[in-house]
Design an enzyme around this catalytic site. Structure first.
Site, PDB file in Angstrom:
ATOM      1  N   THR A  84      27.723  56.116  14.963  1.00 32.74           N
ATOM      2  CA  THR A  84      27.688  54.857  14.205  1.00 32.74           C
ATOM      3  C   THR A  84      28.245  55.117  12.808  1.00 32.74           C
ATOM      4  O   THR A  84      29.118  54.381  12.316  1.00 32.74           O
ATOM      5  CB  THR A  84      26.245  54.305  14.128  1.00 32.74           C
ATOM      6  N   GLN A 200      31.697  58.027  24.589  1.00 32.62           N
ATOM      7  CA  GLN A 200      31.376  58.055  26.024  1.00 32.62           C
ATOM      8  C   GLN A 200      32.348  58.924  26.817  1.00 32.62           C
ATOM      9  O   GLN A 200      32.050  59.311  27.938  1.00 32.62           O
ATOM     10  CB  GLN A 200      31.361  56.631  26.592  1.00 32.62           C
ATOM     11  N   CYS A 349      21.769  49.241  23.134  1.00 27.95           N
ATOM     12  CA  CYS A 349      21.666  48.737  21.763  1.00 27.95           C
ATOM     13  C   CYS A 349      21.486  47.225  21.731  1.00 27.95           C
ATOM     14  O   CYS A 349      20.981  46.687  20.769  1.00 27.95           O
ATOM     15  CB  CYS A 349      22.911  49.103  20.973  1.00 27.95           C
TER      16      CYS A 349
HETATM   17  N1  PLP Z   1      29.880  54.231  20.285  1.00 24.61           N
HETATM   18  C1  PLP Z   1      29.579  54.188  21.584  1.00 24.61           C
HETATM   19  C2  PLP Z   1      30.671  53.888  22.573  1.00 24.61           C
HETATM   20  C3  PLP Z   1      28.270  54.415  22.018  1.00 24.61           C
HETATM   21  O1  PLP Z   1      27.989  54.357  23.322  1.00 24.61           O
HETATM   22  C4  PLP Z   1      27.277  54.678  21.051  1.00 24.61           C
HETATM   23  C5  PLP Z   1      25.876  54.861  21.454  1.00 24.61           C
HETATM   24  O2  PLP Z   1      25.219  53.985  21.967  1.00 24.61           O
HETATM   25  C6  PLP Z   1      27.644  54.720  19.689  1.00 24.61           C
HETATM   26  C7  PLP Z   1      28.956  54.489  19.352  1.00 24.61           C
HETATM   27  C8  PLP Z   1      26.634  55.015  18.621  1.00 24.61           C
HETATM   28  O3  PLP Z   1      26.378  56.403  18.577  1.00 24.61           O
HETATM   29  P1  PLP Z   1      25.165  56.997  17.747  1.00 24.61           P
HETATM   30  O4  PLP Z   1      23.942  56.753  18.546  1.00 24.61           O
HETATM   31  O5  PLP Z   1      25.473  58.466  17.600  1.00 24.61           O
HETATM   32  O6  PLP Z   1      25.144  56.338  16.416  1.00 24.61           O
END
Ligand code: PLP
Length: 401
Positions: A84, A200, A349
């Protein structure tokens, strides 16, 4: 009452993967309390010997990640708190640098343009929306019905003022894998930089950053068996970037804040293991994916969110997206949970939203069907017997309607 200890079957690996034994082993020395352990627990920026030892561990982790991701140099890896943050930093930092460059050239009225796909994770869409509110032009690319961004779609969206294109490597809800090298070379031809959210894809498809040619990429440790709360931003050497985090100037001035050395070491160990096992593991999971997909869509009221042709390498080997017509995904998730199976409805999420996910909306899946969407995701501990048991439980859950 369900005995979760003995009967739980975890099929939500796209939300997070359990800690891998490799990551746990690598982090062990960092988790011992007390001063004797300061060799591992010190601040990596301190000058004394414990600090230097922590710094060496951090740099070893950086080098290992750079090698496994095929970056050209270790200083292209910037540790962050996760993907994120990496996504926010990439979009905000690259656009801010482009604005600054334009001002230096005397182009005070320059309006930067960025392009993202409609099926990005919210961690890309939200910063894109913020940039729009700050006067940036934003274009959204529609996917095909199968979840792919076509080269011609990007070609039409590119403008003279496009400074950045951000297209995910693989989708977290439906598992479509984009033709990233082609999209990148098109963006570059138009003079734009390319960022990809590769969260992913890591560990499931081969990642070779140098030959992909992207300028920036985001990764997260916890999706591949590393700890939560750590990730990295790959920033190709020479990429103009204005850091979001202001402070002590750590991470080559690109991400201030005391580094999470333990997390970085766990991330590097998980990444190494995932990359070593990737080819064989992807083959194994691809066979399980195809078998489960075929079993699920043969059931009454179950429809594929997207078609996954057998052995497809354009889809992650780990994600099976299906919709149950007439049943809300929450109902199915809870019914499956009662039977010991853990899955998600779309992306974890957006779990508290009763709307179909933005990804399913972009695919034009009818609302009543999209509301029953489920994401079954596989991983290292998934075996064929789990798939068979799950398909059986799934059938029973549907017939309870
Ligand atoms: N991008 C994608 C494609 C994700 O699947 C996720 C996780 O759900 C994120 C970003 C966010 O990652 P993080 O949990 O390390 O902030």
């Amino acid at each position: 009452m369900l005995d979760t200890q003995s009967t739980k079957i975890y099929l939500d690996w796209a939300a997070t993967a359990p800690l891998s034994s490799e990551a746990a082993e690598a982090m062990k020395p960092f988790l011992i309390p007390g001063c004797e352990n300061l060799d591992y627990g010190a601040n990596a920026n301190s000058l004394h010997s414990s600090g230097r030892r922590a710094f060496a561990c951090l740099e070893e982790a950086r080098l290992s990640l750079a090698r496994d991701l095929k970056a050209s140099r270790p200083d292209e890896i910037i540790f962050t708190s996760g993907a994120t943050e990496a996504n926010n930093a990439a979009l905000g930092g690259i656009v801010a640098a482009a604005r600054k460059r334009a001002i230096q050239k005397g182009l005070k009225d320059f309006v930067p343009h960025i392009i993202v796909s409609e099926i990005e994770h919210d961690a890309v869409l939200a910063p894109a929306k913020t940039l729009a509110s700050q006067g940036c032009e934003v274009s959204y690319l529609s996917p095909t019905r199968q979840g792919f961004i076509e080269v011609s779609t990007l070609e039409k969206a590119l403008q003279e003022n496009t400074v950045l294109v951000s297209i995910q490597h693989a989708n977290n809800e439906i598992g479509s894998v984009q033709a990233l090298a082609e999209l990148t070379s098109l963006a570059h031809d138009a003079g734009a930089l390319m960022h990809t959210d590769a969260v992913q894809a890591l560990g499931k498809v081969t990642i070779d950053l140098a030959s992909l040619g992207v300028d920036a990429a985001s990764f997260s440790a916890h999706k591949i068996g590393g700890p939560k709360g750590v990730g990295c931003l790959y920033l190709k050497s020479g990429t103009a970037f204005k850091p979001l985090m202001q402070g002590g100037g750590q991470e080559f001035g690109k991400r201030s804040g005391t580094q999470n050395v333990c997390g970085a070491v766990g991330f590097a160990a998980a990444c190494k293991a995932a990359c070593v096992q990737q080819e064989e593991e992807s083959r194994r999971l691809c066979a399980l994916r195809d078998e489960l997909y075929a079993r699920l869509i043969a059931l009454p009221h179950v429809y594929p969110s997207i078609d996954i042709p057998p052995q497809s390498i354009k889809h992650l080997p780990t994600i099976i997206p299906v919709c149950v017509d007439g049943l809300e995904s929450e109902t199915m998730i809870l019914r499956l949970d009662m039977r010991g199976f853990e899955v998600s409805g779309g992306s974890a999420c957006s779990v508290h939203s009763l709307e179909p996910s933005h990804v399913l909306k972009a695919l034009n899946i009818p609302v009543n069907r999209a509301l029953g969407s489920l994401r079954v995701s596989l991983g290292a501990y998934t075996e064929q017997k789990d798939i068979l048991a799950f398909a059986e439980a799934f059938e029973r859950c549907i017939s309870e309607r």
